[in-house]
Design a protein around this motif. Structure first.
Motif, PDB file in Angstrom:
ATOM      1  N   LYS A  22      -1.695  -3.408 -10.289  1.00  0.00           N
ATOM      2  CA  LYS A  22      -0.962  -3.458  -9.027  1.00  0.00           C
ATOM      3  C   LYS A  22      -0.593  -4.891  -8.646  1.00  0.00           C
ATOM      4  N   VAL A  23      -1.484  -5.829  -8.892  1.00  0.00           N
ATOM      5  CA  VAL A  23      -1.195  -7.233  -8.592  1.00  0.00           C
ATOM      6  C   VAL A  23      -0.047  -7.735  -9.464  1.00  0.00           C
ATOM      7  N   ALA A  24      -0.085  -7.365 -10.748  1.00  0.00           N
ATOM      8  CA  ALA A  24       0.983  -7.783 -11.660  1.00  0.00           C
ATOM      9  C   ALA A  24       2.320  -7.180 -11.250  1.00  0.00           C
ATOM     10  N   ILE A 226      -7.788  -3.226  -1.682  1.00  0.00           N
ATOM     11  CA  ILE A 226      -7.926  -4.611  -2.130  1.00  0.00           C
ATOM     12  C   ILE A 226      -6.599  -5.340  -2.030  1.00  0.00           C
ATOM     13  N   LEU A 227      -5.520  -4.662  -2.426  1.00  0.00           N
ATOM     14  CA  LEU A 227      -4.199  -5.287  -2.346  1.00  0.00           C
ATOM     15  C   LEU A 227      -3.834  -5.656  -0.914  1.00  0.00           C
ATOM     16  N   TRP A 228      -4.203  -4.800   0.036  1.00  0.00           N
ATOM     17  CA  TRP A 228      -3.916  -5.127   1.443  1.00  0.00           C
ATOM     18  C   TRP A 228      -4.666  -6.386   1.856  1.00  0.00           C
ATOM     19  N   LEU A 229      -5.919  -6.497   1.464  1.00  0.00           N
ATOM     20  CA  LEU A 229      -6.701  -7.675   1.820  1.00  0.00           C
ATOM     21  C   LEU A 229      -6.176  -8.930   1.130  1.00  0.00           C
ATOM     22  N   LEU A 230      -5.606  -8.790  -0.059  1.00  0.00           N
ATOM     23  CA  LEU A 230      -5.023  -9.932  -0.755  1.00  0.00           C
ATOM     24  C   LEU A 230      -3.700 -10.369  -0.146  1.00  0.00           C
TER      25      LEU A 230
END
Length: 252
Positions: A22-24, A226-230
Motif C-alpha cells: 500500500k505504501v508503494a 497504519i497508512l492513515w497514521l503515516l
C-alpha cells in the motif's frame, strides 16, 4: 514516484507485506526488511515493481544493532526517510510463566522491544529537526495482548507489547516538537501466519466464535489504519494507540 522512503521491518509477510504494497502504491520507495525468508521478500519486491512501485529487500535481524545500522544505511541510499513501521516481532509456543526459559525471554524482548527501540532511534536521528531532519512518522505495532495479558499462552509476548505501548507514548512526547509523530496500532486476532509460528495454525478458527465480530481481521485492514497514521491526514495525531481488534481489546 517520490524520493521519500518508508522502512517496514518484518515487511515480507502478513501485516508488513500489506503495508509495503500500500505504501508503494502511494508512490513512496519501500525498504522491505526480512530476517530469514528471502524468497518471500524478493517475491514481494517483484510484485511491487510490476505494479509500478519501487522497493528493495534488505535482510536484517532487528535485535542485532549492526543489522539495524545496515538496514537504515540502505534506506538512506534510496532517499529521505519519512516513515518507519516497527512491525518485526515474534511469538512463541504457549507456556505458563513458570515454564519459560531465559533463552525464550531474551529472544522475545530482544526482538520485540530492543529491536523496536533500535529502529526508532535510527529513525529519529534521520527525521528529527534536532538532527537536521525534516520530520517523519513512526508507527509501532503492538497487540491487543498488551491489554488482555494472554494468560497460559504467552504472557511474555503480551508484556513485550505492553512495553511498545509505553515506548510509543514516551517517544511521541519526546519528539513532538521536532517534527516527528509516533503512534501505535494494537491488532487483535488477525488472519496471518504468525499463529502458525507460535504453534497454533488453527487459532483463528478456534477463536472465531468468541470474537465480538465473529471473524478475524485481515492484514489489509490493519495496513489501512497504519497508512492513515503515516499520512498527513493524521497530522495532529501523536502518542495515540489505535485498536484494530474488532472489539476484542475492550472485552472485560
Amino acid at each position: 514516484m517520490t524520493d521519500t522512503v518508508v522502512l517496514v521491518t518484518g515487511g515480507s509477510r502478513g501485516i508488513g507485506a500489506a503495508v509495503s504494497r500500500k505504501v508503494a502504491a502511494l508512490g513512496h520507495k519501500v525498504i522491505v526488511n526480512y530476517t530469514h525468508n528471502q524468497a518471500a521478500a524478493d517475491a514481494l519486491v517483484e510484485e511491487i515493481k510490476a505494479a509500478g512501485g519501487e522497493a528493495v529487500a534488505v535482510q536484517g535481524d532487528v535485535q542485532n544493532e549492526a543489522d539495524v545500522l545496515h538496514l537504515f544505511a540502505e534506506a538512506d541510499k534510496l532517499g529521505t526517510l519519512k516513515g518507519l513501521v516497527n512491525n518485526a516481532g515474534v511469538v512463541d509456543y504457549s507456556q505458563r510463566v513458570d515454564e519459560m526459559t531465559l533463552e525464550r525471554l531474551t529472544r522475545m524482548f530482544s526482538i520485540n522491544v530492543i529491536g523496536a527501540f533500535l529502529c526508532a532511534r535510527e529513525a529519529v536521528r534521520r527525521m528529527s529537526t534536532k538532527h537536521g531532519g525534516t520530520g517523519g512518522v513512526i508507527v509501532n505495532l503492538g497487540s491487543a495482548a498488551s491489554k488482555l495479558g494472554s494468560p497460559s499462552q504467552y504472557v511474555d509476548y503480551a508484556a513485550s507489547k505492553g512495553a511498545i505501548d509505553t515506548m510509543t507514548v514516551g517517544l511521541a512526547l519526546e519528539v513532538a516538537d521536532e517534527g516527528v509523530r509516533v503512534n501505535g496500532i494494537r491488532p487483535g486476532i488477525i488472519d496471518t501466519d504468525i499463529h502458525a509460528s507460535g504453534g497454533h495454525p488453527d487459532r483463528v478458527a478456534q477463536l472465531r466464535s468468541k470474537l465480538p465480530m465473529k471473524r478475524a481481521g485481515t492484514a489489509d485492514e490493519v495496513a489501512e489504519a497504519i497508512l492513515w497514521l503515516l499520512s498527513d491526514q493524521s497530522s495532529y495525531t501523536t502518542g495515540a494507540i489505535l485498536d484494530v481488534s474488532g472489539g476484542r481489546a475492550i472485552l472485560p
